[in-house]
Design a protein around this motif. Sequence first.
Motif, PDB file in Angstrom:
ATOM      1  N   GLU A 175     -30.306  79.770  18.999  1.00 43.82           N
ATOM      2  CA  GLU A 175     -28.621  79.868  19.141  1.00 43.82           C
ATOM      3  C   GLU A 175     -28.705  77.995  18.824  1.00 43.82           C
ATOM      4  O   GLU A 175     -27.691  77.475  18.351  1.00 43.82           O
ATOM      5  N   ALA A 176     -29.921  77.310  19.084  1.00 42.85           N
ATOM      6  CA  ALA A 176     -30.153  75.473  18.729  1.00 42.85           C
ATOM      7  C   ALA A 176     -30.196  75.726  17.273  1.00 42.85           C
ATOM      8  O   ALA A 176     -29.309  74.786  16.381  1.00 42.85           O
ATOM      9  N   ALA A 177     -30.622  76.964  16.348  1.00 46.37           N
ATOM     10  CA  ALA A 177     -31.077  77.101  15.199  1.00 46.37           C
ATOM     11  C   ALA A 177     -29.731  77.632  14.378  1.00 46.37           C
ATOM     12  O   ALA A 177     -28.881  77.123  13.683  1.00 46.37           O
ATOM     13  N   LYS A 178     -28.858  78.533  14.634  1.00 50.16           N
ATOM     14  CA  LYS A 178     -27.054  79.220  14.053  1.00 50.16           C
ATOM     15  C   LYS A 178     -26.411  77.728  14.345  1.00 50.16           C
ATOM     16  O   LYS A 178     -25.904  77.963  13.352  1.00 50.16           O
ATOM     17  N   ARG A 179     -26.084  76.652  15.115  1.00 51.22           N
ATOM     18  CA  ARG A 179     -25.550  75.302  15.502  1.00 51.22           C
ATOM     19  C   ARG A 179     -25.860  74.878  14.489  1.00 51.22           C
ATOM     20  O   ARG A 179     -25.125  74.645  13.849  1.00 51.22           O
ATOM     21  N   PHE A 180     -27.227  74.626  14.405  1.00 54.70           N
ATOM     22  CA  PHE A 180     -27.524  73.110  12.796  1.00 54.70           C
ATOM     23  C   PHE A 180     -27.667  74.184  11.780  1.00 54.70           C
ATOM     24  O   PHE A 180     -26.470  73.402  11.244  1.00 54.70           O
ATOM     25  N   GLN A 181     -27.127  75.368  11.901  1.00 51.96           N
ATOM     26  CA  GLN A 181     -26.836  75.692  10.265  1.00 51.96           C
ATOM     27  C   GLN A 181     -25.122  75.816   9.636  1.00 51.96           C
ATOM     28  O   GLN A 181     -24.677  75.090   9.386  1.00 51.96           O
ATOM     29  N   ALA A 182     -24.164  75.930  11.583  1.00 55.91           N
ATOM     30  CA  ALA A 182     -22.819  75.633  11.541  1.00 55.91           C
ATOM     31  C   ALA A 182     -22.226  74.230  10.627  1.00 55.91           C
ATOM     32  O   ALA A 182     -21.350  73.828  10.145  1.00 55.91           O
ATOM     33  N   LEU A 183     -23.168  73.594  12.030  1.00 55.12           N
ATOM     34  CA  LEU A 183     -23.088  71.762  11.310  1.00 55.12           C
ATOM     35  C   LEU A 183     -23.429  71.692   9.815  1.00 55.12           C
ATOM     36  O   LEU A 183     -22.502  71.002   8.943  1.00 55.12           O
ATOM     37  N   GLN A 184     -24.897  71.799   9.533  1.00 56.39           N
ATOM     38  CA  GLN A 184     -24.932  71.815   8.213  1.00 56.39           C
ATOM     39  C   GLN A 184     -23.712  72.294   6.989  1.00 56.39           C
ATOM     40  O   GLN A 184     -23.432  71.940   6.189  1.00 56.39           O
ATOM     41  N   LEU A 185     -23.096  73.696   6.986  1.00 56.89           N
ATOM     42  CA  LEU A 185     -22.343  73.914   6.490  1.00 56.89           C
ATOM     43  C   LEU A 185     -20.889  73.334   6.351  1.00 56.89           C
ATOM     44  O   LEU A 185     -20.479  72.979   5.425  1.00 56.89           O
ATOM     45  N   ALA A 186     -20.539  72.584   7.942  1.00 61.56           N
ATOM     46  CA  ALA A 186     -19.153  71.992   7.578  1.00 61.56           C
ATOM     47  C   ALA A 186     -19.908  70.491   7.576  1.00 61.56           C
ATOM     48  O   ALA A 186     -18.490  70.235   6.431  1.00 61.56           O
ATOM     49  N   TYR A 187     -21.308  70.392   7.253  1.00 61.34           N
ATOM     50  CA  TYR A 187     -21.063  68.764   6.684  1.00 61.34           C
ATOM     51  C   TYR A 187     -21.411  69.222   5.101  1.00 61.34           C
ATOM     52  O   TYR A 187     -19.691  68.292   4.157  1.00 61.34           O
ATOM     53  N   GLU A 188     -21.488  70.175   4.386  1.00 66.14           N
ATOM     54  CA  GLU A 188     -21.354  70.270   2.921  1.00 66.14           C
ATOM     55  C   GLU A 188     -20.265  70.582   2.658  1.00 66.14           C
ATOM     56  O   GLU A 188     -19.446  69.668   1.716  1.00 66.14           O
ATOM     57  N   VAL A 189     -19.117  71.197   3.855  1.00 66.56           N
ATOM     58  CA  VAL A 189     -17.901  71.995   3.181  1.00 66.56           C
ATOM     59  C   VAL A 189     -16.781  69.688   3.313  1.00 66.56           C
ATOM     60  O   VAL A 189     -16.031  69.975   1.432  1.00 66.56           O
ATOM     61  N   LEU A 190     -17.018  69.352   4.060  1.00 67.75           N
ATOM     62  CA  LEU A 190     -16.467  68.003   4.108  1.00 67.75           C
ATOM     63  C   LEU A 190     -17.321  67.157   2.715  1.00 67.75           C
ATOM     64  O   LEU A 190     -16.437  66.207   2.498  1.00 67.75           O
ATOM     65  N   ARG A 191     -18.641  67.247   2.646  1.00 62.16           N
ATOM     66  CA  ARG A 191     -19.234  65.381   1.649  1.00 62.16           C
ATOM     67  C   ARG A 191     -18.421  66.288   0.060  1.00 62.16           C
ATOM     68  O   ARG A 191     -18.116  65.549  -0.689  1.00 62.16           O
ATOM     69  N   LYS A 192     -18.519  68.079  -0.769  1.00 62.31           N
ATOM     70  CA  LYS A 192     -17.211  68.626  -1.479  1.00 62.31           C
ATOM     71  C   LYS A 192     -16.220  68.097  -1.738  1.00 62.31           C
ATOM     72  O   LYS A 192     -16.364  67.171  -2.797  1.00 62.31           O
ATOM     73  N   ALA A 193     -15.566  68.335  -0.362  1.00 62.47           N
ATOM     74  CA  ALA A 193     -14.493  67.754  -0.346  1.00 62.47           C
ATOM     75  C   ALA A 193     -14.102  65.965  -0.580  1.00 62.47           C
ATOM     76  O   ALA A 193     -13.198  66.199  -1.561  1.00 62.47           O
ATOM     77  N   GLU A 194     -14.888  65.232  -0.403  1.00 59.70           N
ATOM     78  CA  GLU A 194     -14.471  64.110  -0.151  1.00 59.70           C
ATOM     79  C   GLU A 194     -15.582  63.548  -1.377  1.00 59.70           C
ATOM     80  O   GLU A 194     -14.705  62.974  -2.728  1.00 59.70           O
ATOM     81  N   GLU A 195     -16.110  64.118  -1.838  1.00 56.12           N
ATOM     82  CA  GLU A 195     -16.823  63.526  -3.542  1.00 56.12           C
ATOM     83  C   GLU A 195     -15.543  64.085  -4.536  1.00 56.12           C
ATOM     84  O   GLU A 195     -15.325  63.462  -5.724  1.00 56.12           O
ATOM     85  N   ARG A 196     -14.842  65.064  -4.209  1.00 54.68           N
ATOM     86  CA  ARG A 196     -14.126  65.899  -5.254  1.00 54.68           C
ATOM     87  C   ARG A 196     -13.147  64.843  -5.029  1.00 54.68           C
ATOM     88  O   ARG A 196     -11.962  64.559  -6.410  1.00 54.68           O
ATOM     89  N   ARG A 197     -11.746  64.202  -3.877  1.00 54.51           N
ATOM     90  CA  ARG A 197     -11.442  63.431  -4.068  1.00 54.51           C
ATOM     91  C   ARG A 197     -11.391  61.468  -5.024  1.00 54.51           C
ATOM     92  O   ARG A 197     -11.095  61.518  -5.228  1.00 54.51           O
ATOM     93  N   GLU A 198     -13.144  61.452  -4.578  1.00 58.92           N
ATOM     94  CA  GLU A 198     -13.508  59.962  -5.280  1.00 58.92           C
ATOM     95  C   GLU A 198     -12.974  60.786  -6.893  1.00 58.92           C
ATOM     96  O   GLU A 198     -12.870  59.357  -7.559  1.00 58.92           O
ATOM     97  N   TRP A 199     -13.779  61.986  -7.479  1.00 60.41           N
ATOM     98  CA  TRP A 199     -13.631  61.869  -8.601  1.00 60.41           C
ATOM     99  C   TRP A 199     -12.404  61.634  -9.428  1.00 60.41           C
ATOM    100  O   TRP A 199     -12.074  61.797 -10.714  1.00 60.41           O
ATOM    101  N   LYS A 200     -11.644  62.040  -8.361  1.00 60.79           N
ATOM    102  CA  LYS A 200      -9.855  62.501  -9.000  1.00 60.79           C
ATOM    103  C   LYS A 200      -9.159  60.894  -8.644  1.00 60.79           C
ATOM    104  O   LYS A 200      -8.108  61.024  -9.608  1.00 60.79           O
ATOM    105  N   GLY A 201      -9.972  60.455  -7.612  1.00 63.43           N
ATOM    106  CA  GLY A 201      -9.018  59.031  -7.277  1.00 63.43           C
ATOM    107  C   GLY A 201      -9.886  58.054  -8.059  1.00 63.43           C
ATOM    108  O   GLY A 201      -9.106  57.250  -8.311  1.00 63.43           O
TER     109      GLY A 201
END
Length: 180
Positions: free
Chosen positions: A154-180
């Motif tokens: 269960e902890a491993a599954k939760r960790f994977q969800a956190l990794q995926l969420a962080y990756e989505v938000l990191r990529k979005a931040e990179e796109r915003r910095e690249w545009k702006g």
Amino acid sequence: MRGLSRARRSLDWGFPRWRGYGSARDATTVRLCDRHGCEEPGDCPAPKAPNSPDRWYFCQRHAAEYNSRWDYFEGLDKLEKEERAKAERAENAGYAEAQHYGWGGSGDGSRSADEMRALDVLGLETDADFPAIKKAYRNRAKEVHPDVKPGDAEAAKRFQALQLAYEVLRKAEERREWKG
């Protein structure tokens, strides 16, 4: 014959503004927040007492603090409170019917649905900035990391969800910095 003099063109025409900013402009008066010691502009009026025309003028932060303790029905008996609440609900029913014209979800529309879900996974508000996202990810990941909890599926599954969420938000931040 008189000398031909050229008419001087005004520098005050069109866009961009050619005249220097602040030239020949009077100072504007800014009302400061009525909270003692606050230097922010006080542009949010708040009543001093129920049914009183007198107003305090607060900055947004202090207006929110003031309104959090405001009792709209203070001084009314139970029957009057119910009648006024019913009248308010009837008056505001039109706004409730028109909610589908607003944004599809919370936020200001600058984040995608995937980003909003990722923020929910990290337990953050919709207006969280990237340093707060990074901090929340690290704190939550430390709790459920496979090295901390070996063999816990269960902890491993939760960790994977956190990794995926962080990756989505990191990529979005990179796109915003690249545009702006």
